[in-house]
Design a protein around this motif. Structure first.
Motif, short mmCIF file in Angstrom:
data_model
loop_
_atom_site.label_atom_id
_atom_site.label_comp_id
_atom_site.label_asym_id
_atom_site.label_seq_id
_atom_site.Cartn_x
_atom_site.Cartn_y
_atom_site.Cartn_z
N ALA A 7 21.95 54.59 -18.62
CA ALA A 7 21.34 54.14 -19.86
C ALA A 7 19.82 54.14 -19.75
O ALA A 7 19.11 54.46 -20.71
N ALA A 8 19.30 53.81 -18.57
CA ALA A 8 17.85 53.79 -18.38
C ALA A 8 17.25 55.18 -18.57
O ALA A 8 16.15 55.34 -19.11
N GLU A 9 17.99 56.22 -18.11
CA GLU A 9 17.51 57.59 -18.29
C GLU A 9 17.52 57.97 -19.77
O GLU A 9 16.58 58.63 -20.27
N LEU A 10 18.58 57.59 -20.48
CA LEU A 10 18.63 57.87 -21.91
C LEU A 10 17.53 57.13 -22.65
O LEU A 10 16.92 57.67 -23.59
N ALA A 11 17.26 55.89 -22.24
CA ALA A 11 16.21 55.11 -22.88
C ALA A 11 14.85 55.78 -22.70
O ALA A 11 14.06 55.90 -23.65
N GLU A 12 14.57 56.23 -21.49
CA GLU A 12 13.29 56.89 -21.22
C GLU A 12 13.17 58.19 -22.00
O GLU A 12 12.11 58.53 -22.54
N ARG A 13 14.29 58.92 -22.07
CA ARG A 13 14.28 60.24 -22.70
C ARG A 13 14.12 60.16 -24.21
O ARG A 13 13.40 60.97 -24.82
N TYR A 14 14.79 59.19 -24.85
CA TYR A 14 14.84 59.16 -26.30
C TYR A 14 14.13 57.98 -26.96
O TYR A 14 13.88 58.01 -28.17
N PHE A 15 13.84 56.93 -26.18
CA PHE A 15 13.25 55.74 -26.78
C PHE A 15 11.92 55.35 -26.16
O PHE A 15 11.34 54.33 -26.54
N GLY A 16 11.44 56.12 -25.21
CA GLY A 16 10.17 55.80 -24.57
C GLY A 16 9.03 55.77 -25.58
O GLY A 16 8.83 56.72 -26.34
N GLY A 17 8.29 54.68 -25.60
CA GLY A 17 7.13 54.58 -26.48
C GLY A 17 7.45 54.26 -27.92
O GLY A 17 6.55 54.19 -28.76
N ARG A 18 8.72 54.05 -28.25
CA ARG A 18 9.08 53.75 -29.64
C ARG A 18 8.85 52.28 -29.95
O ARG A 18 8.97 51.42 -29.09
N GLU A 19 8.58 52.00 -31.22
CA GLU A 19 8.46 50.63 -31.68
C GLU A 19 9.86 50.06 -31.89
O GLU A 19 10.83 50.77 -32.05
N GLY A 20 9.96 48.75 -31.87
CA GLY A 20 11.22 48.10 -32.20
C GLY A 20 12.00 47.60 -31.01
O GLY A 20 12.92 46.80 -31.16
N GLY A 21 11.69 48.08 -29.81
CA GLY A 21 12.32 47.55 -28.62
C GLY A 21 13.75 47.96 -28.38
O GLY A 21 14.41 47.42 -27.49
N ALA A 22 14.30 48.90 -29.16
CA ALA A 22 15.69 49.31 -28.98
C ALA A 22 15.83 50.13 -27.71
O ALA A 22 14.97 50.95 -27.38
N ALA A 23 16.91 49.90 -26.99
CA ALA A 23 17.22 50.70 -25.81
C ALA A 23 18.73 50.65 -25.60
O ALA A 23 19.36 49.62 -25.86
N PRO A 24 19.33 51.75 -25.16
CA PRO A 24 20.78 51.75 -24.96
C PRO A 24 21.22 50.73 -23.91
O PRO A 24 20.51 50.47 -22.94
N SER A 25 22.39 50.16 -24.12
CA SER A 25 23.00 49.27 -23.14
C SER A 25 23.71 50.12 -22.09
O SER A 25 24.19 51.22 -22.38
N ARG A 26 23.84 49.59 -20.86
CA ARG A 26 24.57 50.32 -19.85
C ARG A 26 26.08 50.08 -19.95
O ARG A 26 26.84 50.50 -19.07
N GLY A 27 26.50 49.41 -21.02
CA GLY A 27 27.93 49.21 -21.21
C GLY A 27 28.70 50.51 -21.26
O GLY A 27 29.81 50.62 -20.72
N GLU A 28 28.14 51.51 -21.92
CA GLU A 28 28.73 52.86 -21.96
C GLU A 28 27.70 53.86 -21.49
O GLU A 28 26.62 53.95 -22.07
N GLU A 29 28.02 54.61 -20.45
CA GLU A 29 27.09 55.59 -19.91
C GLU A 29 27.74 56.97 -19.86
O GLU A 29 28.86 57.17 -20.33
N VAL A 30 27.04 57.92 -19.28
CA VAL A 30 27.43 59.33 -19.39
C VAL A 30 27.61 59.93 -18.01
O VAL A 30 26.88 59.62 -17.07
N MET A 31 28.62 60.80 -17.90
CA MET A 31 28.75 61.67 -16.74
C MET A 31 28.76 63.12 -17.21
O MET A 31 29.39 63.44 -18.22
N VAL A 32 28.04 63.96 -16.49
CA VAL A 32 28.05 65.40 -16.74
C VAL A 32 28.70 66.07 -15.54
O VAL A 32 28.30 65.86 -14.39
N GLY A 33 29.73 66.86 -15.81
CA GLY A 33 30.40 67.63 -14.76
C GLY A 33 30.22 69.11 -14.98
O GLY A 33 30.37 69.59 -16.11
N SER A 34 29.91 69.84 -13.93
CA SER A 34 29.70 71.28 -14.01
C SER A 34 30.82 72.00 -13.27
O SER A 34 31.10 71.68 -12.10
N ALA A 35 31.45 72.94 -13.94
CA ALA A 35 32.53 73.70 -13.34
C ALA A 35 31.99 74.87 -12.53
O ALA A 35 30.91 75.35 -12.78
#
Length: 289
Positions: free
Chosen positions: A261-289
């Motif tokens: 979630a911290a990576e998503l926050a930096e990528r999409y919410f860095g420097g934004r007003e309002g203080g919104a940031a994703p919770s780590r309750g649900e996170e992402v995995m990327v798998g490469s075949a």
């Protein structure tokens, strides 16, 4: 019941309440959060047609849902960034598992036309969505394939029958899906995707255990767990990032990566007003075949 009766019954099924809530949160991001927006999506709101008072719903409270809303739009944007990146590398197949009210095809036709897009969903929800798209005047392009499936049955066979070529790379997205599946079902899904042609990518979200979430977010997750159980769609699977990565490796992915979630926050919410940031309750995995 006659065939006509069965078809009418399917057509009258309402969409899953969770799919509607996600669509409304995406619209609420556009209407309530400051620009620039992570994703611009009010199409799902039009599909759901919840009535003029939808923002008065308790689950649409702007402040209470700020972090979960951030998580929803961040994961959606991340998936589409991966799709765009992989399309640029020549990947021509995109599979959306548990598509719900996903609106990629309506919002990103300039990218969709370079792909074959497979929306995989339960028959009733999908029939309802197709009817609403037609009512709203949206085209159903040749590159968009609707795949109605029973996820308890041979959904992979139905996907292949709809035109998926396992011998060619694909991006497969499964967001907001794994929590509803058993470990066996998740393992089967991962192995199927890992067995696709080299260059294929899985983007999946997973729920962390309640005691592994930020303290201020635990109560909200507990409410979601109780609500899912009461609705007859209980959350069945929770993973720590280490457990999810281990499962991905065991299922055959060449490489797995945890997107926190911290990576998503930096990528999409860095420097934004309002203080919104994703919770780590649900996170992402990327798998490469």
């Amino acid at each position: 019941m006659s065939r006509r009766g069965r078809e009418q019954a399917v057509a009258e099924v309402e969409p899953d309440h969770t799919a509607v809530r996600v669509a409304l949160w995406r619209a609420l991001h556009v209407q309530a959060d400051p620009a620039p927006h992570v994703i611009e999506d009010e199409v799902g709101l039009r599909l759901a047609d919840p009535g003029e008072e939808w923002r008065e719903r308790p689950d649409m409270d702007v402040e209470a849902t700020r972090r979960i809303r951030a998580s929803i739009v961040a994961r959606a944007r991340f998936v589409e960034d991966v799709v765009e990146e992989q399309a640029g590398r020549g990947v021509e197949q995109y599979v959306i598992l548990g598509a719900g009210l996903d609106t990629f095809a309506q919002r990103r036709p300039e990218l969709g036309v370079r792909l074959t897009v497979f929306e995989v969903e339960q028959p009733g929800t999908q029939a309802w969505k197709r009817r609403r798209l037609t009512e709203l005047g949206y085209d159903l392009p040749d590159w968009l394939r609707f795949v109605p499936v029973d996820f308890e049955g041979d959904w992979w066979g139905q996907l292949v029958a709809a035109g998926l070529d396992p011998g060619r790379p694909a991006v497969v997205a499964a967001t907001g899906v794994t929590m509803y599946l058993t470990l066996d079902a998740i393992t089967t899904m991962f192995r199927r995707v890992a067995g696709l042609a080299p260059g294929s990518t899985l983007v999946t979200t997973f729920l962390r255990p309640v005691d592994d979430v930020e303290p201020e977010q635990r109560a909200q997750l507990e409410v979601a767990v109780r609500g899912a159980r009461a609705a007859g769609t209980p959350f069945l699977s929770f993973f720590t990032p280490e457990q999810m990565l281990a499962l991905g490796r065991a299922c055959g992915f060449r490489d797995v990566r945890h997107v926190a979630a911290a990576e998503l926050a930096e990528r999409y919410f860095g420097g934004r007003e309002g203080g919104a940031a994703p919770s780590r309750g649900e996170e992402v995995m990327v798998g490469s075949a």
